[in-house]
Write a protein that holds these residues in place. Structure first.
Motif, PDB file in Angstrom:
ATOM      1  N   HIS A   7      34.317   6.861 -22.444  1.00  0.00           N
ATOM      2  CA  HIS A   7      35.359   6.428 -21.518  1.00  0.00           C
ATOM      3  C   HIS A   7      34.979   6.783 -20.085  1.00  0.00           C
ATOM      4  CE1 HIS A   7      39.274   6.662 -19.418  1.00  0.00           C
ATOM      5  NE2 HIS A   7      39.599   5.655 -20.223  1.00  0.00           N
ATOM      6  N   HIS A   8      34.648   8.058 -19.843  1.00  0.00           N
ATOM      7  CA  HIS A   8      34.205   8.468 -18.509  1.00  0.00           C
ATOM      8  C   HIS A   8      33.489   9.807 -18.544  1.00  0.00           C
ATOM      9  CE1 HIS A   8      38.004  10.791 -18.576  1.00  0.00           C
ATOM     10  NE2 HIS A   8      37.418  11.578 -17.673  1.00  0.00           N
ATOM     11  N   LEU A   9      32.751  10.080 -17.482  1.00  0.00           N
ATOM     12  CA  LEU A   9      32.101  11.371 -17.240  1.00  0.00           C
ATOM     13  C   LEU A   9      32.644  11.895 -15.932  1.00  0.00           C
ATOM     14  CD1 LEU A   9      28.354  10.410 -17.745  1.00  0.00           C
ATOM     15  CD2 LEU A   9      29.727  11.774 -19.285  1.00  0.00           C
ATOM     16  N   GLU A  10      32.866  13.189 -15.851  1.00  0.00           N
ATOM     17  CA  GLU A  10      33.244  13.808 -14.587  1.00  0.00           C
ATOM     18  C   GLU A  10      32.272  14.946 -14.321  1.00  0.00           C
ATOM     19  OE1 GLU A  10      37.028  16.093 -12.643  1.00  0.00           O
ATOM     20  OE2 GLU A  10      37.385  14.217 -13.723  1.00  0.00           O
ATOM     21  N   ILE A  11      31.630  14.902 -13.156  1.00  0.00           N
ATOM     22  CA  ILE A  11      30.593  15.867 -12.817  1.00  0.00           C
ATOM     23  C   ILE A  11      30.986  16.590 -11.533  1.00  0.00           C
ATOM     24  CG2 ILE A  11      28.158  16.163 -12.235  1.00  0.00           C
ATOM     25  CD1 ILE A  11      27.667  13.511 -13.800  1.00  0.00           C
ATOM     26  N   ASN A  12      31.057  17.911 -11.601  1.00  0.00           N
ATOM     27  CA  ASN A  12      31.300  18.714 -10.410  1.00  0.00           C
ATOM     28  C   ASN A  12      29.983  18.868  -9.660  1.00  0.00           C
ATOM     29  OD1 ASN A  12      33.972  19.069 -11.105  1.00  0.00           O
ATOM     30  ND2 ASN A  12      33.604  20.998 -12.138  1.00  0.00           N
ATOM     31  N   VAL A  13      30.019  18.698  -8.347  1.00  0.00           N
ATOM     32  CA  VAL A  13      28.805  18.741  -7.528  1.00  0.00           C
ATOM     33  C   VAL A  13      28.955  19.763  -6.405  1.00  0.00           C
ATOM     34  CG1 VAL A  13      28.183  16.360  -8.090  1.00  0.00           C
ATOM     35  CG2 VAL A  13      29.591  16.819  -6.076  1.00  0.00           C
ATOM     36  N   SER A  14      27.824  20.259  -5.918  1.00  0.00           N
ATOM     37  CA  SER A  14      27.850  21.273  -4.869  1.00  0.00           C
ATOM     38  C   SER A  14      28.089  20.683  -3.486  1.00  0.00           C
ATOM     39  CB  SER A  14      26.548  22.074  -4.873  1.00  0.00           C
ATOM     40  OG  SER A  14      25.464  21.231  -4.534  1.00  0.00           O
ATOM     41  N   ASN A  15      27.680  19.418  -3.271  1.00  0.00           N
ATOM     42  CA  ASN A  15      27.847  18.777  -1.972  1.00  0.00           C
ATOM     43  C   ASN A  15      28.175  17.308  -2.225  1.00  0.00           C
ATOM     44  OD1 ASN A  15      27.077  17.162   0.389  1.00  0.00           O
ATOM     45  ND2 ASN A  15      26.342  19.087   1.239  1.00  0.00           N
ATOM     46  N   LEU A  16      29.446  16.966  -2.127  1.00  0.00           N
ATOM     47  CA  LEU A  16      29.900  15.619  -2.475  1.00  0.00           C
ATOM     48  C   LEU A  16      29.188  14.540  -1.659  1.00  0.00           C
ATOM     49  CD1 LEU A  16      31.785  13.865  -4.174  1.00  0.00           C
ATOM     50  CD2 LEU A  16      33.515  14.148  -2.375  1.00  0.00           C
ATOM     51  N   LYS A  40      38.074  14.636  -2.171  1.00  0.00           N
ATOM     52  CA  LYS A  40      37.130  15.502  -2.882  1.00  0.00           C
ATOM     53  C   LYS A  40      36.461  14.814  -4.058  1.00  0.00           C
ATOM     54  CE  LYS A  40      39.120  19.669  -1.257  1.00  0.00           C
ATOM     55  NZ  LYS A  40      38.557  20.923  -0.990  1.00  0.00           N
ATOM     56  N   GLY A  41      36.415  13.469  -4.032  1.00  0.00           N
ATOM     57  CA  GLY A  41      35.783  12.790  -5.148  1.00  0.00           C
ATOM     58  C   GLY A  41      35.476  11.327  -4.898  1.00  0.00           C
ATOM     59  N   GLN A  42      34.649  10.795  -5.783  1.00  0.00           N
ATOM     60  CA  GLN A  42      34.255   9.385  -5.742  1.00  0.00           C
ATOM     61  C   GLN A  42      33.916   8.966  -7.169  1.00  0.00           C
ATOM     62  OE1 GLN A  42      33.554   6.907  -3.081  1.00  0.00           O
ATOM     63  NE2 GLN A  42      33.455   5.692  -4.931  1.00  0.00           N
ATOM     64  N   GLU A  57      34.811  23.572  -6.149  1.00  0.00           N
ATOM     65  CA  GLU A  57      35.534  24.492  -5.269  1.00  0.00           C
ATOM     66  C   GLU A  57      34.572  25.550  -4.735  1.00  0.00           C
ATOM     67  OE1 GLU A  57      39.144  26.155  -6.927  1.00  0.00           O
ATOM     68  OE2 GLU A  57      39.374  24.373  -8.186  1.00  0.00           O
ATOM     69  N   GLU A  58      34.788  25.953  -3.502  1.00  0.00           N
ATOM     70  CA  GLU A  58      33.938  26.932  -2.820  1.00  0.00           C
ATOM     71  C   GLU A  58      33.727  28.190  -3.662  1.00  0.00           C
ATOM     72  OE1 GLU A  58      31.509  28.094   0.231  1.00  0.00           O
ATOM     73  OE2 GLU A  58      32.685  26.264   0.358  1.00  0.00           O
ATOM     74  N   PRO A  64      24.784  28.383  -9.589  1.00  0.00           N
ATOM     75  CA  PRO A  64      24.192  27.046  -9.575  1.00  0.00           C
ATOM     76  C   PRO A  64      24.036  26.451 -10.980  1.00  0.00           C
ATOM     77  CG  PRO A  64      22.499  28.698  -9.230  1.00  0.00           C
ATOM     78  CD  PRO A  64      23.816  29.428  -9.259  1.00  0.00           C
ATOM     79  N   TYR A  65      24.007  25.138 -11.011  1.00  0.00           N
ATOM     80  CA  TYR A  65      23.793  24.404 -12.254  1.00  0.00           C
ATOM     81  C   TYR A  65      22.328  24.537 -12.685  1.00  0.00           C
ATOM     82  CZ  TYR A  65      22.707  20.449 -15.236  1.00  0.00           C
ATOM     83  OH  TYR A  65      22.246  19.678 -16.245  1.00  0.00           O
ATOM     84  N   HIS A  66      22.097  24.585 -13.967  1.00  0.00           N
ATOM     85  CA  HIS A  66      20.739  24.449 -14.494  1.00  0.00           C
ATOM     86  C   HIS A  66      20.837  23.781 -15.859  1.00  0.00           C
ATOM     87  CE1 HIS A  66      16.690  25.073 -15.869  1.00  0.00           C
ATOM     88  NE2 HIS A  66      16.366  25.389 -14.631  1.00  0.00           N
ATOM     89  N   ARG A  67      20.070  22.700 -16.047  1.00  0.00           N
ATOM     90  CA  ARG A  67      20.168  21.910 -17.282  1.00  0.00           C
ATOM     91  C   ARG A  67      19.740  22.659 -18.536  1.00  0.00           C
ATOM     92  NH1 ARG A  67      15.666  19.547 -14.657  1.00  0.00           N
ATOM     93  NH2 ARG A  67      13.756  19.771 -15.853  1.00  0.00           N
TER      94      ARG A  67
END
Length: 131
Positions: A7-16, A40-42, A57-58, A64-67
Motif C-alpha cells: 500500500h505504501h512505504l514511509e521513510i524518515n529522513v535526516s534532511n527532507l 515536514k513531508g513529501q 525529528e531533531e 544514523p541509519y545503517h542498512r
C-alpha cells in the motif's frame, strides 16, 4: 485484487530537502507522480502504491541509519528494461552518486540479475532491476 500488494512505504529522513532532491527525479523516472506535500513531508504515488519521506525529528538525528542494522535493508524497483537500467545508471553517475559493487555492475546480483545498486542521502540502499 489488491490483497498482498504494498500500500505504501514511509521513510524518515535526516534532511527532507536533500531527500526530495535525490528521490524526485528517480521516482518520476519510474512513473511515480508527486502526491502530497506538507511542511515536514513529501509523497509520490504510482497506481495505488505511494512512498512518503518525512523529516526525522531533531531529537532522533543523533542515531544514523545503517542498512546492516535491524530494519530496512534496501528498496528495489523494476525498470522498464536493461536499457532503462543503463539510462538510470548514467543519470546517477552524472549526479555524482556512487554506484555500489561497480566492479560487478550490472550483474552484482548474479548473471541473470541486471541491476544498478546505489545509496540515497541517508545511505539507504536502492536497487533498480530490469524485468
Amino acid at each position: 485484487m489488491k490483497k498482498g500488494l504494498l500500500h505504501h512505504l514511509e521513510i524518515n529522513v535526516s534532511n527532507l530537502k536533500s531527500s526530495i532532491n535525490f528521490w524526485s527525479w528517480l521516482l518520476e523516472e519510474l512513473g511515480y507522480e508527486r502526491f502530497q506535500t506538507w511542511e515536514k513531508g513529501q509523497s509520490w504515488i504510482l497506481d495505488d502504491t505511494y512512498i512518503v519521506f518525512v523529516q526525522t525529528e531533531e531529537r532522533f538525528l543523533d542515531v544514523p541509519y545503517h542498512r546492516s542494522r535491524v530494519g530496512l535493508n534496501h528498496l528495489a524497483f523494476y525498470a522498464d528494461s536493461r536499457e532503462h537500467v543503463d539510462l538510470i545508471t548514467a543519470s546517477l553517475k552524472e549526479q555524482g552518486v556512487t554506484i555500489l559493487y561497480e566492479d560487478k555492475h550490472p550483474f552484482a546480483g548474479g548473471r541473470e540479475h541486471y541491476a544498478v545498486y546505489f545509496e540515497d542521502p541517508d545511505r539507504i540502499k536502492v536497487e533498480i532491476v530490469a524485468p
